[in-house]
Write a protein that holds these residues in place. Structure first.
Motif, PDB file in Angstrom:
ATOM      1  N   SER A  86      -3.403   8.294   7.886  1.00 25.48           N
ATOM      2  CA  SER A  86      -4.349   7.120   7.865  1.00 25.48           C
ATOM      3  C   SER A  86      -3.447   6.030   8.501  1.00 25.48           C
ATOM      4  CB  SER A  86      -4.662   6.667   6.412  1.00 25.48           C
ATOM      5  OG  SER A  86      -5.125   5.521   6.549  1.00 25.48           O
ATOM      6  N   TYR A  87      -2.232   5.960   8.338  1.00 23.48           N
ATOM      7  CA  TYR A  87      -1.242   4.882   8.723  1.00 23.48           C
ATOM      8  C   TYR A  87      -1.075   4.973  10.259  1.00 23.48           C
ATOM      9  CZ  TYR A  87       2.660   1.361   9.073  1.00 23.48           C
ATOM     10  OH  TYR A  87       3.526   0.401   9.268  1.00 23.48           O
ATOM     11  N   GLY A  88      -0.915   6.363  10.779  1.00 21.98           N
ATOM     12  CA  GLY A  88      -1.169   6.612  12.240  1.00 21.98           C
ATOM     13  C   GLY A  88       0.354   6.309  12.794  1.00 21.98           C
ATOM     14  N   ASP A  89       1.478   6.596  12.283  1.00 18.32           N
ATOM     15  CA  ASP A  89       2.699   6.628  12.985  1.00 18.32           C
ATOM     16  C   ASP A  89       3.168   8.100  13.226  1.00 18.32           C
ATOM     17  OD1 ASP A  89       5.432   5.181  13.713  1.00 18.32           O
ATOM     18  OD2 ASP A  89       6.329   6.804  12.313  1.00 18.32           O
ATOM     19  N   ARG A  90       3.045   8.641  14.578  1.00 16.36           N
ATOM     20  CA  ARG A  90       3.270   9.877  14.867  1.00 16.36           C
ATOM     21  C   ARG A  90       4.805  10.637  14.292  1.00 16.36           C
ATOM     22  NH1 ARG A  90       1.191  13.262  18.740  1.00 16.36           N
ATOM     23  NH2 ARG A  90       2.498  15.270  18.739  1.00 16.36           N
ATOM     24  N   GLU A 319      -0.870  -6.260   7.368  1.00 18.72           N
ATOM     25  CA  GLU A 319      -0.100  -6.441   6.143  1.00 18.72           C
ATOM     26  C   GLU A 319      -1.076  -6.982   5.097  1.00 18.72           C
ATOM     27  OE1 GLU A 319       3.106  -6.272   4.933  1.00 18.72           O
ATOM     28  OE2 GLU A 319       3.893  -5.263   6.862  1.00 18.72           O
ATOM     29  N   ARG A 320      -0.986  -6.390   3.649  1.00 17.93           N
ATOM     30  CA  ARG A 320      -2.027  -6.943   2.805  1.00 17.93           C
ATOM     31  C   ARG A 320      -1.661  -7.914   1.938  1.00 17.93           C
ATOM     32  NH1 ARG A 320      -7.036  -5.359   4.274  1.00 17.93           N
ATOM     33  NH2 ARG A 320      -7.017  -3.255   4.960  1.00 17.93           N
ATOM     34  N   GLY A 339      -2.887  -0.081   3.009  1.00 18.47           N
ATOM     35  CA  GLY A 339      -2.961   0.334   4.314  1.00 18.47           C
ATOM     36  C   GLY A 339      -4.393  -0.380   4.939  1.00 18.47           C
ATOM     37  N   ARG A 340      -4.851   0.754   5.755  1.00 18.19           N
ATOM     38  CA  ARG A 340      -6.351   0.524   6.483  1.00 18.19           C
ATOM     39  C   ARG A 340      -7.121   0.512   5.422  1.00 18.19           C
ATOM     40  NH1 ARG A 340      -4.751   1.010  11.559  1.00 18.19           N
ATOM     41  NH2 ARG A 340      -2.873   2.499  12.081  1.00 18.19           N
TER      42      ARG A 340
END
Length: 444
Positions: A86-90, A319-320, A339-340
């Motif tokens: 979900s965060y998406g950092d490879r 950033e939340r 996160g998203r």
């Protein structure tokens, strides 16, 4: 902001989590020498969950280096790997995939000596299992496959013959396969799959190449995040009844051999969850064809220089502004989004299942669980093992009807069993005219 005493006690219970939350890498490194990295907080999150959701890369690497488990799930049922997708950092996803596979190998190697010892104690046998798949949708039922699996056991060696190569979602592949487990060989050479039509074999390796890892990361980053489980929280067993006016407990003789008591199982719930907040509209349009290509083993999408084209990291989620006290003081499982925003779909379906239990079958449930553990790389056998591992009524489950997909139920019948002095040695060897093909079964 001051907290009630009870909340202050909760905050103090999770120092690793708090260090991750505030990004204090130095203190985290110090605490990891004396604190349990597997501890979950009130939301079911491990410190690794939080590190991934908040994008704390240094914390992630520290936690992985200290053995933080990757397969654990929080109260919502999501693992650190799901949150990383979900965060998406490879780079983070790759690190978690590598660690997940390493931890699986370590667990298997720890379990292996006990498994071999147990198999050696069981008398050699031959067994047949019949699989029949059916659906509550009549047109689907007509086209679903059936299969008779033959299982041979000799010492710590097991062979499974099947014509059902794979059964995933509503797709299946036919063939003529033999799965051979040679418990007397070294770990890396003990599992082999034979394709008897193509006369090729593949060793089931415990380590993947760099390209295979990166291919898997591409698939994860391009696919829905899926979680499915059979919930048994409200499960109950009751004797099935027969007769119109005078009801009596139903009995059945399975395979003409095994006198059985028949049970109805209620409270089985198949829960399926899907997330896709990491996917764009363009991704969703392209992905079906790409993933089908990967499933067939065509994993290489090459650039003009012949190098694989890899999926790039996503931009980090916004950033939340959630602080540690707000997070840890919220109701269990109801913490603010870190996160998203989730794009989420959940479905559940209640199932009734039936079970025929017999005292006449010569194998015990514990013996069967050890055999099924060996052949668990076949997904439908893994589901059967999960079901039989539940606390069943007295006897042996000679016939089982269990849901394996939202629309599909499998009926498994133990239709033949015989102890033997030994099974032919050559059954457990690779034929000399077979050629090795390390890519025949991409999922293994």
């Amino acid at each position: 902001m001051s907290l009630p005493n009870s909340d202050e006690e909760v905050v103090s219970k999770f120092p690793l989590h708090e260090c991750v939350f505030v990004g204090d890498v130095r203190k985290l490194s110090s605490l990891l020498r004396s604190h349990d990295v597997t501890v979950k907080d009130k939301h079911g999150n491990s410190a690794l969950h939080l590190a991934v959701m908040l994008g704390r890369k240094e914390c992630i690497q520290l936690l992985l280096a200290h053995g933080a488990p990757v397969k654990v799930k929080n109260l919502a049922g999501w693992s650190p790997l799901a949150e990383a997708i979900s965060y998406g950092d490879r780079q983070t996803i790759s690190s978690l995939v590598r660690k997940l596979k390493l931890q699986a190998r370590e667990q298997m190697e720890q379990r292996r000596p006990d498994l071999i010892h147990t198999l050696n104690k069981i008398q050699d046998f031959y067994m047949e299992l019949r699989w029949d798949f059916h659906s509550w949708v009549p047109l689907v039922s007509r086209v679903l496959p059936s299969d008779v699996c033959k299982i041979y056991k000799s010492g710590s060696r097991i062979r499974l013959d099947t014509t059902l190569v794979d059964f995933t979602d509503m797709r299946w592949e036919r063939g003529d396969l033999a799965f051979i487990f040679q418990g007397d060989k070294e770990t890396g050479d003990s599992l082999t799959v034979l394709d008897n039509k193509a006369k090729v074999y593949q060793k089931v390796r415990y380590e993947e190449t760099e390209n295979e890892i990166e291919d898997e990361v591409d698939i994860l980053m391009s696919s829905d995040i899926l979680a499915a489980q059979m919930s048994t929280k409200a499960i109950s067993f009751s004797r099935a009844q027969s007769g119109w006016f005078f009801k009596e407990d139903r009995k059945e003789t399975v395979a003409g051999l095994y006198k059985s008591d028949v049970y109805t199982i209620t409270g089985l719930v198949l829960e399926s969850r899907k997330r896709r907040e990491h996917l764009s509209v363009d991704d969703l349009q392209k992905n079906k064809a790409i993933i089908e290509s990967w499933t067939r083993g065509n994993t290489q999408n090459l650039d003009p220089n012949g190098e694989p084209v890899r999926r790039a990291s996503l931009n980090p989620p916004p950033e939340r502004g959630v602080d540690w006290n707000s997070y840890i003081s919220s109701f269990p499982g109801e913490y603010p989004s870190l996160g998203r925003e989730l794009v989420y779909k959940e479905t559940s379906r209640n199932f009734r299942a039936t079970l025929a239990m017999s005292d006449d079958f010569p194998l015990s449930v514990d013996m069967l669980l050890n055999v099924l553990e060996v052949i668990a790389p076949f997904k439908h056998f893994a589901k059967l093992r999960q079901f039989i591992a539940m606390k069943l009524p007295k006897g042996f489950p000679v016939k089982v009807e269990i849901p394996i997909l939202p629309m599909v139920t499998a009926k498994i019948t133990f239709q033949k069993f015989e102890f033997r002095e030994s099974n032919p040695f050559e059954l457990f060897e690779i034929p000399e005219d077979y050629v090795e093909d390390p890519l025949r079964f991409p999922d293994l």
